[in-house]
Design a protein around this motif. Structure first.
Motif, PDB file in Angstrom:
ATOM      1  N   ASN A 227      68.639  54.654  67.715  1.00 49.72           N
ATOM      2  CA  ASN A 227      67.658  55.447  66.970  1.00 49.72           C
ATOM      3  C   ASN A 227      66.222  54.954  67.143  1.00 49.72           C
ATOM      4  OD1 ASN A 227      68.952  57.565  65.480  1.00 49.72           O
ATOM      5  ND2 ASN A 227      70.027  55.946  64.350  1.00 49.72           N
TER       6      ASN A 227
ATOM      7  N   HIS B 239      75.373  45.321  47.465  1.00 43.46           N
ATOM      8  CA  HIS B 239      76.313  46.286  48.060  1.00 43.46           C
ATOM      9  C   HIS B 239      76.318  47.576  47.225  1.00 43.46           C
ATOM     10  CE1 HIS B 239      77.952  42.517  49.848  1.00 43.46           C
ATOM     11  NE2 HIS B 239      78.153  43.297  50.890  1.00 43.46           N
TER      12      HIS B 239
ATOM     13  N   ILE C 191      85.095  44.792  56.304  1.00 38.34           N
ATOM     14  CA  ILE C 191      83.836  44.067  56.526  1.00 38.34           C
ATOM     15  C   ILE C 191      83.957  42.664  55.943  1.00 38.34           C
ATOM     16  CG2 ILE C 191      81.398  43.967  55.857  1.00 38.34           C
ATOM     17  CD1 ILE C 191      81.379  47.056  55.950  1.00 38.34           C
TER      18      ILE C 191
ATOM     19  N   SER D  80      78.258  51.503  57.864  1.00 39.71           N
ATOM     20  CA  SER D  80      79.528  52.195  57.654  1.00 39.71           C
ATOM     21  C   SER D  80      79.359  53.383  56.720  1.00 39.71           C
ATOM     22  CB  SER D  80      80.558  51.247  57.032  1.00 39.71           C
ATOM     23  OG  SER D  80      81.231  50.549  58.033  1.00 39.71           O
TER      24      SER D  80
ATOM     25  N   SER E 247      79.378  62.103  58.111  1.00 43.04           N
ATOM     26  CA  SER E 247      80.525  62.869  58.598  1.00 43.04           C
ATOM     27  C   SER E 247      81.279  63.585  57.475  1.00 43.04           C
ATOM     28  CB  SER E 247      81.491  61.960  59.360  1.00 43.04           C
ATOM     29  OG  SER E 247      81.944  60.922  58.512  1.00 43.04           O
ATOM     30  N   HIS E 248      81.339  62.982  56.296  1.00 45.69           N
ATOM     31  CA  HIS E 248      82.187  63.543  55.241  1.00 45.69           C
ATOM     32  C   HIS E 248      81.420  64.265  54.134  1.00 45.69           C
ATOM     33  CE1 HIS E 248      85.131  60.949  57.126  1.00 45.69           C
ATOM     34  NE2 HIS E 248      86.076  61.526  56.422  1.00 45.69           N
TER      35      HIS E 248
ATOM     36  N   MET F  82      64.164  55.884  64.727  1.00 46.03           N
ATOM     37  CA  MET F  82      64.717  55.435  63.446  1.00 46.03           C
ATOM     38  C   MET F  82      64.372  56.457  62.363  1.00 46.03           C
ATOM     39  SD  MET F  82      64.108  51.878  61.378  1.00 46.03           S
ATOM     40  CE  MET F  82      63.865  50.923  62.845  1.00 46.03           C
ATOM     41  N   PRO F  83      65.337  56.761  61.473  1.00 47.98           N
ATOM     42  CA  PRO F  83      65.001  57.699  60.404  1.00 47.98           C
ATOM     43  C   PRO F  83      63.814  57.173  59.590  1.00 47.98           C
ATOM     44  CG  PRO F  83      67.351  57.178  60.372  1.00 47.98           C
ATOM     45  CD  PRO F  83      66.698  56.273  61.376  1.00 47.98           C
TER      46      PRO F  83
ATOM     47  N   ASP G 188      74.206  40.025  56.514  1.00 46.33           N
ATOM     48  CA  ASP G 188      74.899  40.838  57.520  1.00 46.33           C
ATOM     49  C   ASP G 188      75.931  41.797  56.927  1.00 46.33           C
ATOM     50  OD1 ASP G 188      76.295  38.629  56.762  1.00 46.33           O
ATOM     51  OD2 ASP G 188      77.187  38.239  58.711  1.00 46.33           O
ATOM     52  N   THR G 189      76.682  41.367  55.896  1.00 44.15           N
ATOM     53  CA  THR G 189      77.681  42.313  55.364  1.00 44.15           C
ATOM     54  C   THR G 189      76.992  43.495  54.686  1.00 44.15           C
ATOM     55  OG1 THR G 189      77.951  41.285  53.188  1.00 44.15           O
ATOM     56  CG2 THR G 189      79.359  40.463  54.957  1.00 44.15           C
TER      57      THR G 189
ATOM     58  N   VAL H 221      87.060  54.216  52.446  1.00 40.35           N
ATOM     59  CA  VAL H 221      85.937  53.408  52.958  1.00 40.35           C
ATOM     60  C   VAL H 221      85.608  52.243  52.011  1.00 40.35           C
ATOM     61  CG1 VAL H 221      84.049  54.760  51.953  1.00 40.35           C
ATOM     62  CG2 VAL H 221      83.692  53.605  54.126  1.00 40.35           C
TER      63      VAL H 221
ATOM     64  N   GLN I 149      76.123  45.839  57.536  1.00 41.35           N
ATOM     65  CA  GLN I 149      77.322  46.513  58.030  1.00 41.35           C
ATOM     66  C   GLN I 149      77.798  47.577  57.053  1.00 41.35           C
ATOM     67  OE1 GLN I 149      80.257  43.530  58.891  1.00 41.35           O
ATOM     68  NE2 GLN I 149      79.012  42.570  60.447  1.00 41.35           N
ATOM     69  N   TRP I 150      77.714  47.245  55.780  1.00 47.49           N
ATOM     70  CA  TRP I 150      78.139  48.190  54.736  1.00 47.49           C
ATOM     71  C   TRP I 150      77.248  49.432  54.776  1.00 47.49           C
ATOM     72  CZ3 TRP I 150      81.565  50.367  52.052  1.00 47.49           C
ATOM     73  CH2 TRP I 150      81.399  50.853  50.757  1.00 47.49           C
TER      74      TRP I 150
ATOM     75  N   LYS J  93      77.685  56.374  58.262  1.00 45.53           N
ATOM     76  CA  LYS J  93      78.594  57.183  59.075  1.00 45.53           C
ATOM     77  C   LYS J  93      79.486  58.034  58.179  1.00 45.53           C
ATOM     78  CE  LYS J  93      79.235  54.642  63.383  1.00 45.53           C
ATOM     79  NZ  LYS J  93      80.242  54.028  64.257  1.00 45.53           N
ATOM     80  N   PHE J  94      79.959  57.420  57.093  1.00 52.51           N
ATOM     81  CA  PHE J  94      80.829  58.142  56.160  1.00 52.51           C
ATOM     82  C   PHE J  94      80.081  59.336  55.552  1.00 52.51           C
ATOM     83  CE2 PHE J  94      82.031  58.659  51.636  1.00 52.51           C
ATOM     84  CZ  PHE J  94      83.311  59.164  51.816  1.00 52.51           C
TER      85      PHE J  94
END
Lengths: 392, 249
Positions: free
Chosen positions: B14, A79, B191, A24, A31-32, A1-2, A16-17, A57, A20-21, A27-28
């Protein structure tokens, strides 16, 4: 884990949201953003396509009314905090500052603008098609908003605007400026907010490119020379501009806190990895007590800031927050950042002195965090005055 | 066309997992849990088939504790249409998992079932194959490319010697390999929408599946720690050590 996740305290308000946020967004960002950040910093700008990607996103729209193209159903302040944290993890604060600058320029329109202005501006900004910046600070002063001097003189259906604004984040890219102008008497009761189209005749801008930090975030000085602005571009009532200006400060300071806190965690992480790799005097750096205690002290301050942030976020969601608490939270966050950036660079040594390391860049971003969005001195002053007023 | 995808809740890739001190298993208390990476690839492939207009409905299934709902919600946020949780607190073996999936296949009659080739916790690599046998469906395992056309699915498989392409009659089973695709990230609106998508819960008993374990776990132990290397002064010392200490020459 980081490491920055290992040292994150459990947050009772995140569900949970939220998780998930965060997944996501990570990853964004991975990658970007992160692979390109060094190039963007040297280039002094961000690619225009980043706004489109961020809109895809859902980042730009977060927290704005659905009717105007925003995403608000089911979302809350946490969020937003996660967004600030995950963007900060790329190790360049300028990304958040520039990409999310509408976060300070757009809310006055959303909350105080006419329906026509909202429809014209908000959806296209949230879709990443247009850009908007907040123009308050002037060459003559910034913190003392009540004294600003840019004039907007009423002539028929128009205002004639004269004056200058400086240190405007995103100012070179902006299509619109949410601009604080003087329409009346001296002091807070003569201020208005005016939306100014950057393409109008008489608007010019110059880059402020030699900065200590936030290189990828463009910063500009703006000049208004007899700029003719239609009266219906007024945001809210004439001479009532002070409230829309300060309305948004709580959220801005909370976002700045989350950014600064995550940057402190990044410093911790970079230093931790190095201390485990680097051998001195026959053992890894981390096994030297003098180094180990630096991590303990960094973590103490990071934990304290997170606990305070979570409490303020909860207060705001309950509608019971005190601006003094949020103002002091920002001081807590930037002092934590300053300490962690310093200690991380002491641990990284020569490796942290060279460019190309996140902690090195964050070290150069400490001051903009500690001064921008309300300097530490102004924050303490605000808290002190409120303490006196509410306990008189 | 209907696609069934299976998603498993596993310890995040991880996380460094340690063996419990008493050797009864891995210590996963408070560890971050995620969707198994191969299952995520399966969801992504299904969503791509739907975006191409090949698939019309994607059903995501998870088998496990109540918290596995989180992984189903992730699949729903990525683009699945509805979810089914087979809730059980027992740690199921691949055969029991395959039997549960078989019962759902019978009920849902999908045209395609996509699963990860294995999960990163057990690394069994059995469920897809067992499901193929139980359901009497053809299987294309270790897929690195999937094409559906004219009632068949063409699967390019990663095998030891290179790539093998098989054509299977539908309905069929595909298990994903790492290079099949790169899963997307869920956008914030998706989501939020996922929270409103239907999620049905059943139990193995409802499906008539016997979950008794057939494998007995004897002991979980960490691999032996590697000894630190040594430096030798010259070739003579090296040869001496290889002869007398390592005893390899």
């Amino acid at each position: 884990m980081p490491m920055r996740d290992s040292i994150r305290l459990p947050n009772p308000y995140q569900t949970d949201t939220h998780q998930q946020w965060r997944a996501s967004l990570r990853k964004f960002v991975d990658s970007h953003i992160t692979p390109f950040v060094d190039d963007w910093e040297e280039a002094g700008t961000l690619p225009p396509s980043l706004w489109q990607d961020a809109a895809n996103v859902g980042l730009l729209q977060l927290g704005y009314p659905e009717a105007l193209g925003g995403i608000s159903a089911g979302t809350d302040l946490h969020h937003m905090i996660i967004a600030a944290e995950e963007l900060a993890a790329c190790g360049a604060g300028g990304v958040y500052a520039s990409l999310m600058v509408h976060g300070i320029a757009l809310p006055p329109i959303v909350h105080y603008g006419s329906e026509a202005l909202k429809q014209r501006i908000v959806p296209s900004v949230l879709a990443g098609e247009q850009h908007i910046s907040l123009a308050i600070t002037e060459p003559g002063g910034g913190s003392d908003v009540a004294q600003l001097t840019t004039q907007a003189r009423r002539e028929g259906d128009h205002y004639i605007v004269n004056g200058s604004k400086t240190l405007i984040t995103g100012g070179l890219r902006a299509n619109w400026f949410t601009t604080a102008v003087r329409t009346g008497e001296a002091g807070v009761n003569g201020l208005s907010l005016l939306l100014i189209n950057a393409n109008l005749e008489g608007v010019s801008r110059t880059p402020l490119s030699k900065k200590q930090g936030w290189w990828c975030s463009d910063t500009a000085t703006l000049y208004f020379d007899n700029v003719v602005v239609p009266c219906d571009h007024l945001i809210g009532q004439e001479n009532s501009g002070f409230l829309p200006i300060v309305h948004n400060f709580n959220n801005e300071r909370l976002a700045l806190t989350a950014s600064a806190l995550e940057a402190a965690r990044v410093c911790f992480e970079d230093a931790w990895c190095w201390a485990n790799e680097r051998n001195t005097f026959g053992k890894p750096l981390i096994k030297h007590q003098v180094i180990g205690h630096k991590f303990a002290e960094m973590l103490r301050q990071i934990n304290a800031t997170q606990g305070y942030l979570d409490s303020c976020a909860w207060q705001i969601t309950q509608g019971i927050s005190k601006p003094s608490d949020v103002a002091l939270l920002k001081v807590q966050a930037t002092q934590t950042l300053e300490f962690c950036a310093r200690e991380a660079l002491q641990i990284l040594g020569g490796a942290g002195y060279l460019r190309g390391c996140r902690a090195e860049r964050i070290y150069r971003e400490v001051r903009v965090n500690a001064i921008g969005g309300g300097s530490e001195e102004i924050m303490r002053d605000l808290a002190w005055r409120q303490l006196m007023a509410s306990n008189a | 066309m209907k696609i069934l995808v299976a998603v498993k809740r596993v310890v995040d890739y991880n996380v460094k997992v340690r063996a419990k001190a008493d050797g009864t298993g891995a210590d996963t208390a408070n560890a971050k849990m995620s969707i198994n990476p191969f299952c995520e690839i399966a969801v992504e492939e299904a969503v791509r088939l739907k975006e191409k207009g090949v698939a019309t409905e994607i059903v995501a299934i998870s088998i496990g504790a109540k918290q596995s709902q989180e992984q189903i919600r992730t699949a729903l946020a990525l683009g699945a249409d509805r979810g089914i949780l087979v809730e059980t607190d027992t740690d199921l073996e691949p055969l029991a998992v395959a039997k549960c999936l078989k019962a759902i296949v019978d009920k849902e009659t999908p045209d395609l079932v996509i699963l990860g080739k294995q999960s990163i916790d057990g690394d069994n690599n059995q469920t897809g194959q067992m499901l193929g046998a139980l359901a009497g469906m053809p299987q294309g395992t270790f897929a690195s490319e999937v094409n559906v056309a004219e009632g068949k699915v063409k699967v390019t498989r990663e095998i030891d010697g290179g790539l093998q392409t098989v054509a299977l009659n539908l309905p069929a089973i595909v298990t994903t390999d790492l290079r099949l695709n790169e899963p997307r990230y869920a956008s914030l609106p998706n989501i939020m929408k996922a929270k409103k998508k239907p999620l049905e819960t059943v139990t193995p008993a409802d499906l008539g599946v016997d979950t008794a374990t057939r494998v007995k776990l004897l002991k979980v132990a960490p691999p032996a720690e590697r000894q630190a290397g040594i430096k030798v002064a010259d070739v003579a010392e090296l040869v001496e050590k290889l002869k007398n200490e390592a005893k390899v020459i």
